[in-house]
Design an enzyme around this catalytic site. Structure first.
Site, short mmCIF file in Angstrom:
data_model
loop_
_atom_site.label_atom_id
_atom_site.label_comp_id
_atom_site.label_asym_id
_atom_site.label_seq_id
_atom_site.Cartn_x
_atom_site.Cartn_y
_atom_site.Cartn_z
N ASP A 180 0.83 -1.21 0.00
CA ASP A 180 0.00 0.00 0.00
C ASP A 180 0.87 1.26 0.00
O ASP A 180 0.36 2.38 -0.03
CB ASP A 180 -1.02 -0.01 1.14
CG ASP A 180 -0.40 -0.07 2.53
OD1 ASP A 180 0.84 -0.11 2.62
OD2 ASP A 180 -1.16 -0.06 3.51
N SER A 181 2.20 1.06 -0.02
CA SER A 181 3.11 2.19 -0.28
C SER A 181 2.79 2.83 -1.62
O SER A 181 3.21 3.95 -1.90
CB SER A 181 4.57 1.72 -0.27
OG SER A 181 4.76 0.60 -1.12
N LYS A 233 -1.03 -9.40 3.29
CA LYS A 233 -0.27 -8.86 4.43
C LYS A 233 -1.13 -7.87 5.20
O LYS A 233 -1.86 -7.08 4.57
CB LYS A 233 1.02 -8.20 3.96
CG LYS A 233 1.83 -7.56 5.09
CD LYS A 233 3.26 -7.24 4.67
CE LYS A 233 3.42 -5.97 3.89
NZ LYS A 233 2.98 -4.74 4.59
N GLU A 279 -1.07 -5.27 8.94
CA GLU A 279 -0.19 -4.65 9.93
C GLU A 279 -0.69 -4.85 11.36
O GLU A 279 -1.90 -4.76 11.62
CB GLU A 279 -0.08 -3.14 9.65
CG GLU A 279 0.60 -2.83 8.33
CD GLU A 279 0.78 -1.33 8.09
OE1 GLU A 279 0.57 -0.52 9.02
OE2 GLU A 279 1.14 -0.98 6.95
N GLU A 329 9.62 -4.00 10.04
CA GLU A 329 10.02 -2.71 9.45
C GLU A 329 10.63 -1.80 10.51
O GLU A 329 10.04 -1.57 11.57
CB GLU A 329 8.78 -2.03 8.81
CG GLU A 329 9.11 -0.68 8.19
CD GLU A 329 8.03 -0.14 7.27
OE1 GLU A 329 7.03 -0.83 7.04
OE2 GLU A 329 8.23 1.00 6.79
O1 KIV Z 1 3.55 -1.09 1.53
C1 KIV Z 1 4.73 -1.47 1.49
O2 KIV Z 1 5.47 -1.22 0.54
C2 KIV Z 1 5.22 -2.24 2.62
C3 KIV Z 1 6.71 -2.38 2.76
C4 KIV Z 1 7.27 -1.12 3.28
C5 KIV Z 1 7.08 -3.54 3.59
O3 KIV Z 1 4.47 -2.69 3.43
#
Ligand code: KIV
Length: 271
Positions: A54-55, A122, A124, A189
């Protein structure tokens, strides 16, 4: 499906392949990916996993945080990446507020897998109940501890986590409990390298670090940071792999090689 992706001579990696890499101490390489063109370049370079992170809210959409990213955005970008991949294992992020309850999480994870083509999702934080429910539905889950970008408004900034002994102990306990709940992988992270080493040693599942030192079982970087094409300042733990590379392909190859040979991250990229 693209012609590239339909090449049947290449075997797609599975969770078992990644677990076996941890067993034999082979570092796992991962880069974020958001579209088909980069998916092809990353996959061809032999990178083991692609994270549709989600980056993308920051590096593709231009937001200040990952919070505005929606599940529709994630499904769309996961599909773009999956369409073009043939070997790399694809993980997609459940975005902010898309896993508020087990059922909501399962519905959104199902979209990432069924439409987006992801092999793992994934999420968090220490969300043990959600992880357990998803794993029970046959959905592979990657946990994410340490710096949690979706909690940025609570954390008050992008800071190294787990420096105090009590915080480090909490992260270790959370990591163990995520594994017990059924997580198949863990991203750490921005934590001290010594803490990440301890957790990687304690867990049987692969631990993938970003700003977490060289002793994790694998490494992930945001693609745009390591290619130095980001609109956001490159974090200290990342490295500009374009500096000594003649092309994007060469930079991705160099990252893959540096991680496999334990040359990245060095102490200057660790805490
Ligand atoms: O969203 C992302 O790119 C991530 C990485 C920073 C691990 O979760």
């Amino acid at each position: 499906m693209s012609h590239y992706a339909s090449d049947s001579t290449v075997k797609a990696l599975t969770v078992n392949d990644l677990a076996a890499m941890k067993q034999r101490n082979e570092k796992i390489t991962c880069l974020t990916a958001y579209d088909a063109s980069f998916s092809v370049l990353i996959d061809k370079a032999g990178i083991d996993m692609m994270l549709v992170g989600d980056s993308l809210g920051m590096v593709v959409q231009g937001h200040d945080t990952t919070l505005p990213v929606t599940i529709n955005d994630m499904v769309y970008h996961a599909r773009c990446v999956s369409n073009a991949r043939r070997r790399a294992f694809v993980i997609a992020d459940l975005p902010f507020m898309s896993y508020t309850t087990p059922v909501v999480a399962a519905q959104n994870a199902a979209r990432l897998m069924q439409i987006g083509g992801a092999q793992m999702v994934k999420l968090e934080g220490p969300r043990f109940e959600i992880v357990s429910f998803l794993a029970g539905q046959g959905i592979p889950v990657c946990g994410h501890l340490g710096l949690l970008p979706q909690m940025i408004n609570q954390l008050g900034g992008y800071k190294v986590q787990g420096k105090e002994p009590a915080d480090a102990a909490r992260i270790i306990a959370d990591a163990r409990q995520l594994q017990e709940a059924g997580a198949g992988m863990l991203v750490l992270e921005c934590v001290p390298a010594a803490l990440a080493k301890e957790i990687s040693g304690q867990l049987s599942i692969p631990v993938i670090g970003i700003g977490a030192g060289v002793d994790c079982d694998g490494q992930v970087l945001v693609l745009y940071d390591m290619l130095d094409i980001g609109i956001i300042k490159r974090p200290r733990f990342s490295r500009n792999f374009m500096l000594d590379a003649e092309s994007i392909e060469a930079a991705i190859h160099a990252y893959h090689k540096a991680v496999k040979l334990l040359q990245f991250p060095s102490s200057e990229h660790s805490f």
